[in-house]
Design a protein around this motif. Sequence first.
Motif, short mmCIF file in Angstrom:
data_model
loop_
_atom_site.label_atom_id
_atom_site.label_comp_id
_atom_site.label_asym_id
_atom_site.label_seq_id
_atom_site.Cartn_x
_atom_site.Cartn_y
_atom_site.Cartn_z
N TYR A 27 0.51 -1.19 -0.17
CA TYR A 27 -0.11 0.12 -0.10
C TYR A 27 1.17 1.17 0.24
O TYR A 27 0.78 2.04 0.90
CB TYR A 27 -1.27 -0.12 1.29
CG TYR A 27 -1.66 -1.17 1.53
CD1 TYR A 27 -2.57 -1.39 0.91
CD2 TYR A 27 -0.69 -1.95 2.54
CE1 TYR A 27 -2.90 -3.11 0.87
CE2 TYR A 27 -1.73 -3.42 2.81
CZ TYR A 27 -2.28 -3.74 2.03
OH TYR A 27 -3.00 -5.49 2.37
N HIS A 64 0.88 4.25 -1.88
CA HIS A 64 0.10 5.31 -1.63
C HIS A 64 -0.81 6.34 -0.35
O HIS A 64 -0.18 7.07 0.61
CB HIS A 64 -0.46 5.96 -2.81
CG HIS A 64 0.33 6.16 -4.14
ND1 HIS A 64 1.76 5.89 -4.58
CD2 HIS A 64 0.01 4.47 -4.99
CE1 HIS A 64 1.86 5.70 -5.19
NE2 HIS A 64 1.34 4.67 -5.94
N ARG A 65 -1.83 4.91 0.20
CA ARG A 65 -2.43 5.32 1.14
C ARG A 65 -2.74 4.21 2.09
O ARG A 65 -3.61 3.48 1.85
CB ARG A 65 -4.35 5.92 0.85
CG ARG A 65 -4.13 6.98 -0.36
CD ARG A 65 -5.01 7.66 -1.12
NE ARG A 65 -6.20 8.00 0.03
CZ ARG A 65 -6.25 9.50 0.01
NH1 ARG A 65 -5.63 9.79 -0.05
NH2 ARG A 65 -7.49 9.34 1.32
N GLY A 108 -3.28 3.96 4.88
CA GLY A 108 -4.98 3.66 6.16
C GLY A 108 -5.16 2.67 6.09
O GLY A 108 -6.22 2.66 4.73
N SER A 140 -3.78 5.62 10.17
CA SER A 140 -3.62 6.53 9.23
C SER A 140 -3.22 6.29 8.45
O SER A 140 -2.25 5.55 8.00
CB SER A 140 -3.54 7.56 10.37
OG SER A 140 -1.96 8.10 9.93
N HIS A 141 -2.37 7.78 7.45
CA HIS A 141 -2.33 7.88 5.75
C HIS A 141 -0.36 7.95 6.73
O HIS A 141 0.70 7.28 5.94
CB HIS A 141 -2.50 8.65 5.16
CG HIS A 141 -3.44 7.87 4.46
ND1 HIS A 141 -3.87 6.68 4.20
CD2 HIS A 141 -4.68 9.23 4.41
CE1 HIS A 141 -4.74 6.90 4.00
NE2 HIS A 141 -5.70 8.33 3.16
N GLN A 142 0.01 8.15 7.97
CA GLN A 142 1.58 8.24 8.39
C GLN A 142 1.95 7.49 9.44
O GLN A 142 2.91 8.05 9.57
CB GLN A 142 1.52 9.56 8.51
CG GLN A 142 1.51 11.35 7.52
CD GLN A 142 0.37 11.31 7.66
OE1 GLN A 142 -0.97 11.65 7.78
NE2 GLN A 142 -0.17 11.75 6.27
N LYS A 159 -12.90 9.98 9.19
CA LYS A 159 -13.02 9.13 7.67
C LYS A 159 -12.92 7.93 8.60
O LYS A 159 -12.00 8.15 9.50
CB LYS A 159 -12.00 8.90 6.92
CG LYS A 159 -12.25 8.63 5.87
CD LYS A 159 -10.94 8.10 4.80
CE LYS A 159 -11.27 7.24 3.58
NZ LYS A 159 -10.16 7.61 2.34
#
Length: 644
Positions: A368, A370-371, A373, A396-398, A431
Amino acid sequence: TEDVRKKKKQTLEQQSANDFCELEEEELKVVDKCVVKLSENHEIEWKILADGEHIEETSYNTDAPPPKVNMDFNKSFTENFFELLPDIKGHAKIMDKYLSDHRCNYNTTYMHNKIKFEQNGDDPDSLVKTCYMVLLCGTLEKENGIDGLWQRGSSGGAHDYPDFGKYLPEKVMECFCCAAPWAFCDESLWYGDKRDIPWDVFLPVKDSYNERRKKLIQVVRLLLDESMFGWRPKTSKTGGLVNIAFEPHKPVELGTCMRNCTCADTGILVHQDPSQLPEQQERKKFYHQASHLPCKTTIGAKTAEVLRQVEGANLQPGAWVGGDAWFGSVQAAVETYHRFKVHSSWIIKKNTYMFPSEQMLAVLNARYPHRPGGHWVVFTTTIADIPLIAMAYAWSHQGVCLILSTCGTTVPDDEGYQSHFEDAYGNVSYKLLSRPRLASYLLTKLPSVDEHNKLRQAILAVEKTWPTRCCWFRLLSSIVGQTAVDLHKCYQTHSEKFANMDILSFINLVCGEIPHRLNRASKRRKIADENVSEDAGATLIRIRDAEGNLKKDVTPSGIAKGRNSGTPVERTCWMCRKYYKNYKTTSFECSKCHTPICKTDRSIVEKNRDMSCFSEHLQSTNEEICCNGYMKGIFPSHLRAYNK
């Protein structure tokens, strides 16, 4: 080159991690295993689950019913509070002995005020119990310390001063604060040099606390963390403590660090142990014993702490324990199950020995890129016959959370996880991300100890209410705060009436049972006024001036002395005019006729008087003296006793 020679030689474990991470991205997406080399003869092979493949079965029953609290809720709040507090039976006699010695700092105060903690009657420790309840009651007031809490009268605001003198004298509380910590320890430690006092002063308090929690509840799900008992030295490096801890990430960063655990279902603190000097920690149980790991390493300090907490909480086989990154490691998971048959789940950060943290992150980033999360990667293996689950979950994405567990499923949880963020307009939005059940189970229970700490430190704030220069009294007051929180948790699990009641409202109910003392003046009035007719309908009330004030304006000299209110409004006592040429002043009046009358019973010391001023005012048969609903004026000269 010289830089290469100085470069630290990599371990086999680190070399195997580097070799794995150097694989091509496409290969990392489909790789199904990785090998962690510990030595030339020992290695661990981790199986990597494919994308979308989950562990659907677990040997641990997550739906086990919560434990019952062994408490008699038919008893009063006070009785249950002292069943949770470390045992104080016989402390009144011990405190009298401690304070009666000339080496005690408060010996002069104790002797001069003729204080005696041991009481006659069924409960010799009743006064000591009142002092402990007053410690708790102080958390309900905005004033701090003995000086503030024993003030009385108008504060100049919406509420009057607390006037804790209604519970016990100020000097009694001062002597209690001095002697209470020493009533738990051996007499040989009482009057030593502050710099040489060992942890043995506080350890009996901790042991009694832990023993009472064992009898209170049989835990099935346990959470490990730590608490800080705040202490900020002023005149020395440790302020009298043997050692002091600094935890910059904590709300209270300086003081005594207590490693402890709570019941994940009820939030009750069930076991704790202070962090002592390194050489003292090394002498504690389990440290440096042989482990069950393949390479036969010895048990470290953190794993030893985990094992002591599990044993101290009396976890039975089949139970579960979890904790944050300070406790979590492969060794902790393996030893906990091998020694106690207890399942465990841990957050992993720095304790990565035998744990494939870099490999999992590499696979997660490859699958994964790119995203990430809401996605996770799962590795499994078996170490010392214990099946282990390692998971990297991108919350999360980070941010990525690394988890190690001996049980649980990795299927998506029904509720998911709300990842909050700030939108383009500056509003906080969220989200809904997918989350595995194993992560949900652990992460939703982890804040248990932090919530307990917040109730004690920020809301009750017993330590701030009772400032002290004695580090041992500070530790004891923190234990009192923890006991109050535990009592609140017990009642919340028992009845819906208390389920949504905040802790301050609950403590207000508890402190409503504190007995009010009957001081000497009250006893005199009771004796003198016992013949007063109940239907007289009159009582003594405070005198007010024309504007309704109970006190005069503070004078400039009073302001210079730090006072914020003046003296009470006074008049000359009507009945004292009968007996004295020099009038006596009073700040009280009859509620029925508003005639100024003394509250002091002068018949105790005056031979020519048979009753108090108020009793004579109500009972006199002379219409010129008795209460008739009208304020008296000039006292009739023919009725003056000193003229006869």
